[in-house]
Scaffold this motif. Structure first.
Motif, PDB file in Angstrom:
ATOM      1  N   ASP A 165      -3.947  -7.976  23.334  1.00 36.03           N
ATOM      2  CA  ASP A 165      -3.317  -7.954  24.658  1.00 36.03           C
ATOM      3  C   ASP A 165      -2.322  -9.100  24.869  1.00 36.03           C
ATOM      4  O   ASP A 165      -1.235  -8.901  25.402  1.00 36.03           O
ATOM      5  CB  ASP A 165      -4.373  -7.964  25.765  1.00 36.03           C
ATOM      6  CG  ASP A 165      -5.391  -9.070  25.576  1.00 36.03           C
ATOM      7  OD1 ASP A 165      -6.164  -8.995  24.618  1.00 36.03           O
ATOM      8  OD2 ASP A 165      -5.409 -10.028  26.380  1.00 36.03           O
ATOM      9  N   ASN A 191      -8.865  -7.269  25.244  1.00 35.50           N
ATOM     10  CA  ASN A 191     -10.109  -8.017  25.476  1.00 35.50           C
ATOM     11  C   ASN A 191      -9.859  -9.141  26.487  1.00 35.50           C
ATOM     12  O   ASN A 191     -10.601 -10.104  26.553  1.00 35.50           O
ATOM     13  CB  ASN A 191     -10.648  -8.566  24.152  1.00 35.50           C
ATOM     14  CG  ASN A 191      -9.548  -9.273  23.369  1.00 35.50           C
ATOM     15  OD1 ASN A 191      -8.729  -9.982  23.931  1.00 35.50           O
ATOM     16  ND2 ASN A 191      -9.518  -9.058  22.060  1.00 35.50           N
ATOM     17  N   GLY A 193      -7.629 -11.545  26.773  1.00 35.67           N
ATOM     18  CA  GLY A 193      -7.283 -12.922  26.382  1.00 35.67           C
ATOM     19  C   GLY A 193      -7.165 -13.065  24.882  1.00 35.67           C
ATOM     20  O   GLY A 193      -7.170 -12.076  24.139  1.00 35.67           O
ATOM     21  N   ASN A 195      -8.901 -13.574  22.035  1.00 39.12           N
ATOM     22  CA  ASN A 195     -10.286 -13.531  21.549  1.00 39.12           C
ATOM     23  C   ASN A 195     -10.494 -14.303  20.250  1.00 39.12           C
ATOM     24  O   ASN A 195     -11.599 -14.781  19.951  1.00 39.12           O
ATOM     25  CB  ASN A 195     -10.688 -12.067  21.347  1.00 39.12           C
ATOM     26  CG  ASN A 195     -12.131 -11.753  21.634  1.00 39.12           C
ATOM     27  OD1 ASN A 195     -12.556 -10.605  21.547  1.00 39.12           O
ATOM     28  ND2 ASN A 195     -12.924 -12.739  21.999  1.00 39.12           N
TER      29      ASN A 195
HETATM   30 MG   LIG Z   1      -6.845 -10.355  23.175  1.00 39.02          MG
END
Ligand SMILES: [Mg+2]
Ligand SMILES: Cc1ncc(C[n+]2csc(CCOP(=O)(O)OP(=O)(O)O)c2C)c(N)n1
Length: 279
Positions: A165, A191, A193, A195
């Motif tokens: 994202d 997710n 952010g 991750n």
């Molecule tokens: Mg992400």
């Protein structure tokens, strides 16, 4: 090259380390260099591939090729068993579904950072003719979508971009143009952010993990898709993912499939998947 593999090769010092490089400076990446072979890699591997020990033509079960094939087959069985037994929708399960279903002849673009790492574990079907592209090296998250858009326009072949994202929203303007590639499909692992920082030692232990490393964000690609006028699909469950993927493979327009996953579940699953290989 994955950092894990690089560190592993540094700690399990090989007796011989040959670096094949026709000319110029050679970096000792694994800190164990014994020979520099001044030739072209294609020439070298063509010759080495003719030796029985390194090809599929040896009867010796200890031949390097046979042992490699066995280890590879066992790793695939281990990963597939792990995926089958983990019912949750995670970035790993989404990447696994997208990559194992990738049709023959499609190009695959992998964004930094977890997308390319998941793909590294999953691998491609050897019988399929899929080519893989990724902006590795300094591993910028900028421009991964732009690269895929430009590539899809120029190549004309069906292309899948697997991205996270932050990388996707960072490079949203990749889709701001008159000529959108109808042959490009995007699987967006949302997710909320970065991750990756929950997966790697160091940042994961810092109190600032969520605020300064992961940098939570609550955007959805729905408005981007609406703005650029492309197809938008979203999935929150494994069953929904399957239905959306089936639609994506047959879509005749630029399509963004956004899959929403949980950052903590992703990190737990990734860790469990890695340790499942050790048994
Ligand atoms: Mg992400
Ligand atoms: C241009 C640039 N800025 C910052 C970074 C540092 N960075 C590496 S991964 C990452 C987060 C990526 O998040 P996302 O795209 O959502 O992928 P995920 O880690 O969640 O799979 C950041 C900010 C970078 N690699 N490149």
């Amino acid at each position: 090259m994955s950092k894990n593999l690089k560190l592993a090769l540094r700690s399990w010092k090989p007796k011989h380390h040959w670096h094949i490089e026709p000319n110029g400076y050679v970096a000792d990446v694994f800190q164990s260099l014994t020979h520099i072979i001044r030739t072209d890699p294609i020439e070298f591997f063509t010759r080495v591939g003719e030796q029985a020990f390194f090809s599929g033509n040896s009867d010796n079960p200890n031949a390097y090729y046979k042992r490699w094939q066995l280890a590879e087959a066992n790793a695939i069985i281990s990963l597939n068993t792990f995926i089958d037994e983990a019912p949750e929708l995670t970035d790993l399960s989404v990447a696994h579904a997208a990559i194992t279903q990738l049709p023959d002849g499609w190009h695959l673009h992998l964004a930094n950072s977890m997308s390319v790492r998941y793909a590294n574990f999953i691998g491609l079907k050897p019988e399929n003719r899929n080519l893989v592209y990724a902006n590795r090296g300094t591993s910028g998250i900028d421009g991964c979508s732009s690269t895929a858009v430009g590539f899809a326009l120029a190549a004309g072949q069906p292309t899948l971009l697997l991205t996270g994202d932050v990388g996707f929203f960072y490079d949203r303007n990749a889709f701001w143009q008159a000529n959108l590639p109808t042959n490009l499909k995007v699987v967006l692992l949302n997710n909320a952010g970065g991750n990756i920082f929950r997966m790697i030692e160091g940042p994961a232990q810092q109190p600032e993990l969520e605020t300064l490393f992961e940098t939570w964000q609550g955007h959805s690609a729905a408005l981007t898709a609406q703005q650029i006028g492309c197809q938008y699909l979203s999935a929150h469950t494994p069953a929904h993912l399957e239905a959306c993927l089936a639609q994506l493979w047959h879509s005749d327009q630029l399509t963004i499939l956004e899959v929403f996953t949980d950052k903590v579940q992703n990190a737990t699953t990734f860790k469990a998947m890695k340790s499942s290989f050790k048994h």
